[in-house]
Scaffold this motif. Structure first.
Motif, PDB file in Angstrom:
ATOM      1  N   PRO A 107       0.940  -1.604   0.095  1.00 55.81           N
ATOM      2  CA  PRO A 107      -0.076  -0.232   0.419  1.00 55.81           C
ATOM      3  C   PRO A 107       0.268   1.502   0.038  1.00 55.81           C
ATOM      4  CG  PRO A 107      -0.673  -1.981   1.542  1.00 55.81           C
ATOM      5  CD  PRO A 107       0.457  -2.027   0.902  1.00 55.81           C
ATOM      6  N   PRO A 108       1.057   1.972  -0.775  1.00 57.12           N
ATOM      7  CA  PRO A 108       1.498   3.423  -0.969  1.00 57.12           C
ATOM      8  C   PRO A 108       1.294   4.225   0.275  1.00 57.12           C
ATOM      9  CG  PRO A 108      -0.158   2.721  -2.604  1.00 57.12           C
ATOM     10  CD  PRO A 108      -0.325   2.897  -1.874  1.00 57.12           C
ATOM     11  N   CYS A 109       0.971   4.088   0.945  1.00 55.92           N
ATOM     12  CA  CYS A 109       0.161   5.136   2.093  1.00 55.92           C
ATOM     13  C   CYS A 109       1.341   4.522   3.767  1.00 55.92           C
ATOM     14  CB  CYS A 109      -1.517   5.368   2.811  1.00 55.92           C
ATOM     15  SG  CYS A 109      -1.214   3.297   3.385  1.00 55.92           S
ATOM     16  N   ARG A 110       2.045   3.144   3.127  1.00 51.33           N
ATOM     17  CA  ARG A 110       2.351   2.456   3.841  1.00 51.33           C
ATOM     18  C   ARG A 110       4.286   2.165   3.560  1.00 51.33           C
ATOM     19  NH1 ARG A 110       4.261   0.852   8.117  1.00 51.33           N
ATOM     20  NH2 ARG A 110       4.417  -1.391   9.069  1.00 51.33           N
ATOM     21  N   PHE A 111       4.383   2.175   2.795  1.00 47.33           N
ATOM     22  CA  PHE A 111       6.105   2.659   1.600  1.00 47.33           C
ATOM     23  C   PHE A 111       5.823   2.744   0.770  1.00 47.33           C
ATOM     24  CE2 PHE A 111       5.606  -1.874   5.048  1.00 47.33           C
ATOM     25  CZ  PHE A 111       6.679  -1.137   5.859  1.00 47.33           C
ATOM     26  N   GLY A 116       7.367   9.376  -2.074  1.00 47.83           N
ATOM     27  CA  GLY A 116       6.206   8.868  -2.642  1.00 47.83           C
ATOM     28  C   GLY A 116       5.422   9.067  -1.372  1.00 47.83           C
ATOM     29  N   ASN A 117       4.442   8.352  -1.764  1.00 45.40           N
ATOM     30  CA  ASN A 117       2.944   8.894  -1.318  1.00 45.40           C
ATOM     31  C   ASN A 117       2.676   8.369   0.692  1.00 45.40           C
ATOM     32  OD1 ASN A 117       1.666  10.362  -2.573  1.00 45.40           O
ATOM     33  ND2 ASN A 117       0.995   8.680  -4.155  1.00 45.40           N
ATOM     34  N   SER A 118       3.568   7.987   1.279  1.00 43.40           N
ATOM     35  CA  SER A 118       3.739   7.046   1.893  1.00 43.40           C
ATOM     36  C   SER A 118       3.426   8.216   3.425  1.00 43.40           C
ATOM     37  CB  SER A 118       5.232   7.231   2.376  1.00 43.40           C
ATOM     38  OG  SER A 118       6.265   7.775   2.783  1.00 43.40           O
ATOM     39  N   ARG A 119       2.822   8.307   4.240  1.00 39.86           N
ATOM     40  CA  ARG A 119       2.155   8.628   5.194  1.00 39.86           C
ATOM     41  C   ARG A 119       3.952   9.210   6.062  1.00 39.86           C
ATOM     42  NH1 ARG A 119      -1.072   4.996   9.146  1.00 39.86           N
ATOM     43  NH2 ARG A 119       0.219   4.114   8.688  1.00 39.86           N
ATOM     44  N   PRO A 120       3.458  10.363   6.595  1.00 40.36           N
ATOM     45  CA  PRO A 120       4.745  10.428   7.496  1.00 40.36           C
ATOM     46  C   PRO A 120       5.524   9.464   8.398  1.00 40.36           C
ATOM     47  CG  PRO A 120       2.914  12.570   6.548  1.00 40.36           C
ATOM     48  CD  PRO A 120       2.434  11.390   6.361  1.00 40.36           C
ATOM     49  N   ASP A 127       0.500  13.821  14.563  1.00 41.97           N
ATOM     50  CA  ASP A 127       1.088  14.752  13.110  1.00 41.97           C
ATOM     51  C   ASP A 127       2.290  14.419  13.281  1.00 41.97           C
ATOM     52  OD1 ASP A 127       0.437  16.653  15.179  1.00 41.97           O
ATOM     53  OD2 ASP A 127       0.760  18.215  13.934  1.00 41.97           O
ATOM     54  N   TRP A 128       2.768  14.443  11.741  1.00 40.75           N
ATOM     55  CA  TRP A 128       4.264  14.685  12.397  1.00 40.75           C
ATOM     56  C   TRP A 128       5.104  15.625  11.151  1.00 40.75           C
ATOM     57  CZ3 TRP A 128       7.175  12.512  16.019  1.00 40.75           C
ATOM     58  CH2 TRP A 128       6.229  11.918  17.120  1.00 40.75           C
ATOM     59  N   PRO A 129       5.575  15.864  10.925  1.00 39.09           N
ATOM     60  CA  PRO A 129       6.171  16.121   9.718  1.00 39.09           C
ATOM     61  C   PRO A 129       6.646  14.880   8.676  1.00 39.09           C
ATOM     62  CG  PRO A 129       8.101  16.412  10.775  1.00 39.09           C
ATOM     63  CD  PRO A 129       6.878  16.436  11.668  1.00 39.09           C
ATOM     64  N   ARG A 130       6.411  15.665   7.590  1.00 36.48           N
ATOM     65  CA  ARG A 130       7.184  15.052   6.373  1.00 36.48           C
ATOM     66  C   ARG A 130       8.100  15.425   5.139  1.00 36.48           C
ATOM     67  NH1 ARG A 130       5.121  11.451   2.474  1.00 36.48           N
ATOM     68  NH2 ARG A 130       2.641  12.296   2.900  1.00 36.48           N
ATOM     69  N   LEU A 131       8.728  14.202   6.297  1.00 41.19           N
ATOM     70  CA  LEU A 131      10.523  14.306   5.683  1.00 41.19           C
ATOM     71  C   LEU A 131      10.745  13.346   4.437  1.00 41.19           C
ATOM     72  CD1 LEU A 131      11.724  12.094   9.303  1.00 41.19           C
ATOM     73  CD2 LEU A 131      11.552  15.266   9.087  1.00 41.19           C
ATOM     74  N   GLU A 132      11.827  14.363   4.045  1.00 43.86           N
ATOM     75  CA  GLU A 132      12.027  14.158   2.416  1.00 43.86           C
ATOM     76  C   GLU A 132      13.253  13.110   2.204  1.00 43.86           C
ATOM     77  OE1 GLU A 132      10.536  14.251  -0.489  1.00 43.86           O
ATOM     78  OE2 GLU A 132       9.372  15.296   0.280  1.00 43.86           O
ATOM     79  N   GLY A 140      10.611   4.524  11.772  1.00 40.60           N
ATOM     80  CA  GLY A 140      11.531   4.420  11.491  1.00 40.60           C
ATOM     81  C   GLY A 140      12.383   5.113  12.351  1.00 40.60           C
ATOM     82  N   LEU A 141      13.020   6.103  11.708  1.00 42.30           N
ATOM     83  CA  LEU A 141      13.380   7.085  12.301  1.00 42.30           C
ATOM     84  C   LEU A 141      14.241   7.154  13.231  1.00 42.30           C
ATOM     85  CD1 LEU A 141      14.258   9.644   9.251  1.00 42.30           C
ATOM     86  CD2 LEU A 141      15.606   7.421  10.219  1.00 42.30           C
ATOM     87  N   ILE A 142      13.601   6.649  14.172  1.00 43.33           N
ATOM     88  CA  ILE A 142      13.415   6.825  16.017  1.00 43.33           C
ATOM     89  C   ILE A 142      13.213   5.256  16.227  1.00 43.33           C
ATOM     90  CG2 ILE A 142      11.931   6.702  18.444  1.00 43.33           C
ATOM     91  CD1 ILE A 142      10.287   8.898  16.811  1.00 43.33           C
ATOM     92  N   GLY A 143      13.288   4.084  15.729  1.00 41.94           N
ATOM     93  CA  GLY A 143      13.412   3.261  15.532  1.00 41.94           C
ATOM     94  C   GLY A 143      15.087   2.809  15.873  1.00 41.94           C
ATOM     95  N   LEU A 144      15.678   3.190  14.779  1.00 41.65           N
ATOM     96  CA  LEU A 144      17.052   3.075  14.099  1.00 41.65           C
ATOM     97  C   LEU A 144      17.791   4.265  15.734  1.00 41.65           C
ATOM     98  CD1 LEU A 144      17.314   3.671  10.354  1.00 41.65           C
ATOM     99  CD2 LEU A 144      16.987   2.124  11.742  1.00 41.65           C
ATOM    100  N   TYR A 145      17.255   4.938  15.685  1.00 41.29           N
ATOM    101  CA  TYR A 145      17.980   5.780  16.964  1.00 41.29           C
ATOM    102  C   TYR A 145      18.079   5.870  18.384  1.00 41.29           C
ATOM    103  CZ  TYR A 145      18.475   9.467  20.716  1.00 41.29           C
ATOM    104  OH  TYR A 145      18.888  10.352  21.277  1.00 41.29           O
ATOM    105  N   LEU A 146      16.992   5.118  19.054  1.00 44.80           N
ATOM    106  CA  LEU A 146      17.115   4.579  20.063  1.00 44.80           C
ATOM    107  C   LEU A 146      17.566   3.225  19.356  1.00 44.80           C
ATOM    108  CD1 LEU A 146      12.650   4.544  20.379  1.00 44.80           C
ATOM    109  CD2 LEU A 146      15.233   5.642  21.695  1.00 44.80           C
ATOM    110  N   ALA A 147      17.761   2.286  18.712  1.00 41.78           N
ATOM    111  CA  ALA A 147      18.688   1.303  18.627  1.00 41.78           C
ATOM    112  C   ALA A 147      20.210   1.200  18.532  1.00 41.78           C
ATOM    113  CB  ALA A 147      18.422  -0.014  17.114  1.00 41.78           C
ATOM    114  N   LEU A 148      20.494   2.396  17.439  1.00 41.26           N
ATOM    115  CA  LEU A 148      21.785   2.484  17.276  1.00 41.26           C
ATOM    116  C   LEU A 148      22.846   3.655  18.674  1.00 41.26           C
ATOM    117  CD1 LEU A 148      21.708   2.940  13.513  1.00 41.26           C
ATOM    118  CD2 LEU A 148      22.921   1.243  14.641  1.00 41.26           C
ATOM    119  N   GLU A 149      22.019   4.221  18.922  1.00 40.00           N
ATOM    120  CA  GLU A 149      22.842   5.430  19.881  1.00 40.00           C
ATOM    121  C   GLU A 149      22.318   5.237  21.065  1.00 40.00           C
ATOM    122  OE1 GLU A 149      22.621   9.301  18.282  1.00 40.00           O
ATOM    123  OE2 GLU A 149      23.461   8.862  16.405  1.00 40.00           O
TER     124      GLU A 149
END
Ligand SMILES: [Zn+2]
Length: 169
Positions: free
Chosen positions: A21-25, A66-70, A106-111, A76-85
């Motif tokens: 689904p484009p909203c997902r990935f 693309g059309n993925s939700r913000p 509500d979250w900003p759209r990250l390019e 994803g990034l919060i998860g990577l940050y918590l895991a790595l740092e």
């Protein structure tokens, strides 16, 4: 014929698979299928640390745009940050995600980064199952986090304001 994934730029033989689904990935069907294979592997492990969560976060952060939700990129990034740092296990990241989802909606759209990460889900799948593949998942996590270098400071700040250390466990 080959198809290039719009998220991670992975090139795979075109099997005319339906994309997620484009909203997902923001992904090709072929890349999505590869992730589904990895998904089955990590879920079946049933490990207490729940490495599955790291794989999901890496895939999310690598298939934003693309059309993925913000929220796809942000979580994803919060998860990577918590895991790595912060040294969070997958289970701890999962709990943090649940808490954060309650605090803010509500979250900003990250390019997505212009330069994709050096590793994709296929690099992980190409390694034999067991400790070697699990180590490759963590390398993939690090490569995706690195590709978002421009946004790391923002992720640290937003996560620091939302995650309470005391409620980590
Ligand atoms: Zn992809």
């Amino acid at each position: 014929m080959a198809i290039i994934c719009p998220g991670c730029l992975l090139e795979l033989p075109d099997r005319h698979l339906d994309p997620p689904p484009p909203c997902r990935f923001n992904a090709s069907g072929e890349c999505w299928q590869a992730f589904s294979d990895l998904f089955c592997y990590t879920v079946a492990k049933g490990d207490a640390a729940f490495i599955h969560q790291h794989a999901v976060d890496a895939y999310e952060a690598q298939h934003a745009g693309g059309n993925s939700r913000p929220i796809t990129a942000v979580f994803g990034l919060i998860g990577l940050y918590l895991a790595l740092e912060k040294g969070y296990s997958g289970r701890e990241v999962q709990r943090a995600h649940m808490r954060i989802a309650k605090l803010r909606r509500d979250w900003p759209r990250l390019e997505p980064p212009v330069r994709p990460a050096a590793l994709t889900v296929m690099d992980v799948l190409n390694v034999s199952t067991g400790p070697e593949r699990d180590a490759m998942i963590l390398q993939w996590v690090a490569a995706v986090w690195e590709s978002w270098a421009d946004r790391q400071a923002w992720v640290r700040e937003i996560t620091g304001g939302l995650v309470d250390r005391r409620s980590r466990k």
